[in-house]
Design an enzyme around this catalytic site. Structure first.
Site, PDB file in Angstrom:
ATOM      1  N   GLU A  17       0.857  -1.194   0.000  1.00  0.00           N
ATOM      2  CA  GLU A  17       0.000   0.000   0.000  1.00  0.00           C
ATOM      3  C   GLU A  17       0.892   1.243   0.000  1.00  0.00           C
ATOM      4  OE1 GLU A  17      -3.477   0.929   2.914  1.00  0.00           O
ATOM      5  OE2 GLU A  17      -1.868   2.309   3.453  1.00  0.00           O
ATOM      6  N   ALA A 125     -19.964   1.142   3.884  1.00  0.00           N
ATOM      7  CA  ALA A 125     -19.247   0.664   2.690  1.00  0.00           C
ATOM      8  C   ALA A 125     -20.156  -0.201   1.815  1.00  0.00           C
ATOM      9  CB  ALA A 125     -18.010  -0.122   3.117  1.00  0.00           C
ATOM     10  N   GLN A 213       5.430   6.767  15.055  1.00  0.00           N
ATOM     11  CA  GLN A 213       4.524   5.966  14.219  1.00  0.00           C
ATOM     12  C   GLN A 213       3.633   5.077  15.088  1.00  0.00           C
ATOM     13  OE1 GLN A 213       6.748   3.205  11.857  1.00  0.00           O
ATOM     14  NE2 GLN A 213       5.013   2.584  10.601  1.00  0.00           N
TER      15      GLN A 213
HETATM   16  P1  FAD Z   1     -17.889  -0.232   6.942  1.00  0.00           P
HETATM   17  O1  FAD Z   1     -17.743  -1.574   6.341  1.00  0.00           O
HETATM   18  O2  FAD Z   1     -19.046   0.611   6.551  1.00  0.00           O
HETATM   19  O3  FAD Z   1     -17.877  -0.421   8.535  1.00  0.00           O
HETATM   20  C1  FAD Z   1     -17.796   0.699   9.417  1.00  0.00           C
HETATM   21  C2  FAD Z   1     -18.562   0.360  10.719  1.00  0.00           C
HETATM   22  O4  FAD Z   1     -19.965   0.291  10.435  1.00  0.00           O
HETATM   23  C3  FAD Z   1     -18.186  -0.980  11.321  1.00  0.00           C
HETATM   24  O5  FAD Z   1     -18.273  -0.873  12.713  1.00  0.00           O
HETATM   25  C4  FAD Z   1     -19.256  -1.925  10.788  1.00  0.00           C
HETATM   26  O6  FAD Z   1     -19.477  -3.052  11.634  1.00  0.00           O
HETATM   27  C5  FAD Z   1     -20.478  -1.013  10.745  1.00  0.00           C
HETATM   28  N1  FAD Z   1     -21.430  -1.367   9.675  1.00  0.00           N
HETATM   29  C6  FAD Z   1     -21.141  -1.765   8.413  1.00  0.00           C
HETATM   30  N2  FAD Z   1     -22.268  -1.979   7.710  1.00  0.00           N
HETATM   31  C7  FAD Z   1     -23.286  -1.695   8.533  1.00  0.00           C
HETATM   32  C8  FAD Z   1     -24.718  -1.710   8.392  1.00  0.00           C
HETATM   33  N3  FAD Z   1     -25.271  -2.083   7.238  1.00  0.00           N
HETATM   34  N4  FAD Z   1     -25.483  -1.340   9.463  1.00  0.00           N
HETATM   35  C9  FAD Z   1     -24.910  -0.960  10.634  1.00  0.00           C
HETATM   36  N5  FAD Z   1     -23.563  -0.934  10.832  1.00  0.00           N
HETATM   37  C10 FAD Z   1     -22.768  -1.293   9.799  1.00  0.00           C
HETATM   38  N6  FAD Z   1      -9.679   5.268   5.023  1.00  0.00           N
HETATM   39  C11 FAD Z   1      -9.545   6.275   4.134  1.00  0.00           C
HETATM   40  O7  FAD Z   1     -10.053   7.379   4.351  1.00  0.00           O
HETATM   41  N7  FAD Z   1      -8.856   6.100   2.953  1.00  0.00           N
HETATM   42  C12 FAD Z   1      -8.263   4.913   2.634  1.00  0.00           C
HETATM   43  O8  FAD Z   1      -7.648   4.783   1.569  1.00  0.00           O
HETATM   44  C13 FAD Z   1      -8.381   3.827   3.559  1.00  0.00           C
HETATM   45  N8  FAD Z   1      -7.846   2.606   3.283  1.00  0.00           N
HETATM   46  C14 FAD Z   1      -8.053   1.557   4.150  1.00  0.00           C
HETATM   47  C15 FAD Z   1      -7.552   0.273   3.814  1.00  0.00           C
HETATM   48  C16 FAD Z   1      -7.756  -0.805   4.667  1.00  0.00           C
HETATM   49  C17 FAD Z   1      -7.224  -2.179   4.277  1.00  0.00           C
HETATM   50  C18 FAD Z   1      -8.435  -0.625   5.899  1.00  0.00           C
HETATM   51  C19 FAD Z   1      -8.632  -1.784   6.843  1.00  0.00           C
HETATM   52  C20 FAD Z   1      -8.933   0.633   6.242  1.00  0.00           C
HETATM   53  C21 FAD Z   1      -8.759   1.721   5.375  1.00  0.00           C
HETATM   54  N9  FAD Z   1      -9.267   3.005   5.667  1.00  0.00           N
HETATM   55  C22 FAD Z   1      -9.109   4.047   4.770  1.00  0.00           C
HETATM   56  C23 FAD Z   1      -9.958   3.252   6.942  1.00  0.00           C
HETATM   57  C24 FAD Z   1     -11.479   2.998   6.826  1.00  0.00           C
HETATM   58  O9  FAD Z   1     -12.045   3.959   5.970  1.00  0.00           O
HETATM   59  C25 FAD Z   1     -12.065   3.096   8.241  1.00  0.00           C
HETATM   60  O10 FAD Z   1     -11.641   2.006   9.019  1.00  0.00           O
HETATM   61  C26 FAD Z   1     -13.569   3.293   8.329  1.00  0.00           C
HETATM   62  O11 FAD Z   1     -13.866   3.696   9.671  1.00  0.00           O
HETATM   63  C27 FAD Z   1     -14.409   2.072   8.023  1.00  0.00           C
HETATM   64  O12 FAD Z   1     -14.406   1.747   6.710  1.00  0.00           O
HETATM   65  P2  FAD Z   1     -15.119   0.386   6.201  1.00  0.00           P
HETATM   66  O13 FAD Z   1     -15.078   0.407   4.739  1.00  0.00           O
HETATM   67  O14 FAD Z   1     -14.560  -0.778   6.907  1.00  0.00           O
HETATM   68  O15 FAD Z   1     -16.618   0.679   6.722  1.00  0.00           O
END
Ligand code: FAD
Length: 295
Positions: A17, A125, A213
């Protein structure tokens, strides 16, 4: 090449990454980083999207992903977040990615902040994944997962239910949040498989090579710091070279253990550090090749 095709022919993936520079003026830095990484035996390089919150970084994600594909002939994965966005914004981002030949997207919600709140269009997401499936069905979609549970979730169980929704909706590959204790990953993996999540899950590993970090990372994502790592950090905190070597050693040991236990892939959070990436890559290269030779 789509990631689903790649992972169907390889037993273990190795990916990196990188993140776009925070300021427009420092754009050469990323070109130098990519130059340094281009010889490494990686299956793909992912590019973060606005992870530092800046618009400059968001604008650069597509450009860097495109460069990785066209100049370095490495498969790019573009991260894309949906928090605070409308459907038109996401459609424009998808158009730009497709025009630049990017075929793989890591679909994320993004972190919440006072000025970045979910919209009616995108609450989680999974809403973005639905949208990509409809608007750009030819794209491969990756998702994020959390071996220690997402910080907003009440339990890992609840988090896994939402993860299953993402996979059922079309995510074909997962990358984990960074972790320093493999026990969390193994326990998470077992629970995910029990829930019927059978897509490849790559382990996200971040080598800790300086003291600031670790403080930043732990406050950001809440990863547990095992005693052995805490000892390295306190013992070598006044010696940057020794701390860097200890961090590389710790991450390499973590990766070796994961490989020996049949992990689907290693995703290295490089922090754009070429030397660290090269040293880890050269320590594990022949082992990953050997794993891929026996199918
Ligand atoms: P989601 O999957 O939406 O989950 C977020 C929370 O909501 C979780 O607690 C989940 O259990 C809950 N949830 C999910 N769906 C539902 C639903 N239908 N109803 C109720 N609750 C629900 N951030 C950036 O800004 N830019 C990046 O490039 C970036 N890259 C990343 C790469 C990786 C590999 C990882 C692990 C994280 C990255 N992040 C990045 C951080 C990420 O955006 C955050 O962790 C964010 O808080 C959650 O994103 P998610 O896509 O997992 O969200």
């Amino acid at each position: 090449m789509k990631l689903s095709t790649l992972s169907s022919v390889k037993k273990v993936l190795f990916s990196l990454e990188v993140f776009p520079p925070k300021k427009d003026t420092s754009v050469n830095v990323i070109y130098n980083t990519l130059l340094g990484l281009r010889g490494l035996p990686v299956d793909f390089i992912s590019v973060t999207y606005g992870a530092g919150g800046s618009q400059v970084q968001k604008n650069k994600t597509c450009e860097i992903a495109s460069l990785i594909r066209s100049n370095y002939h490495i498969e790019p994965v573009s991260h894309l977040t949906c928090v605070g966005s409308q459907k038109e914004d996401i459609a424009a981002s998808l158009d730009a990615l497709q025009e630049n030949g990017v075929e793989n997207i890591l679909a994320l919600r993004g972190d919440l902040s006072p000025d970045r709140q979910p919209t009616e269009d995108f609450r989680h997401a999974v809403d973005l994944i639905h949208f990509i499936k409809e608007y750009a069905p030819q794209m491969d979609i990756l998702g994020a997962c959390y071996p220690e549970g997402h910080p907003e979730s009440d339990s890992l169980e609840e988090d896994l239910l939402h993860l299953k929704e993402k996979v059922d909706c079309g995510v074909s590959h997962l990358i984990t949040q960074l972790f320093f204790d493999n026990a969390y990953f193994y326990s998470f993996l077992e629970k995910a498989r029990q829930k019927g999540i059978h897509v490849p899950i790559e382990a996200g590993i971040m080598p800790i090579v300086n003291k600031s970090q670790i403080e930043r990372i732990v406050s950001m994502c809440g990863a547990s710091v095992p005693h052995k790592m805490a000892t390295y950090i306190s013992r070598y905190s006044d010696n940057p070279a020794a701390l860097r070597d200890a961090g590389i050693f710790y991450a390499t040991e973590q990766i070796m253990d994961l490989l020996e236990n049949g992990v689907d892939g290693i995703h290295l959070y490089t922090m754009n550090n070429v030397e660290v990436s090269q040293r880890i890559s050269s320590s594990i290269e022949s082992i990953i090749a050997a794993k891929n030779a026996v199918r």
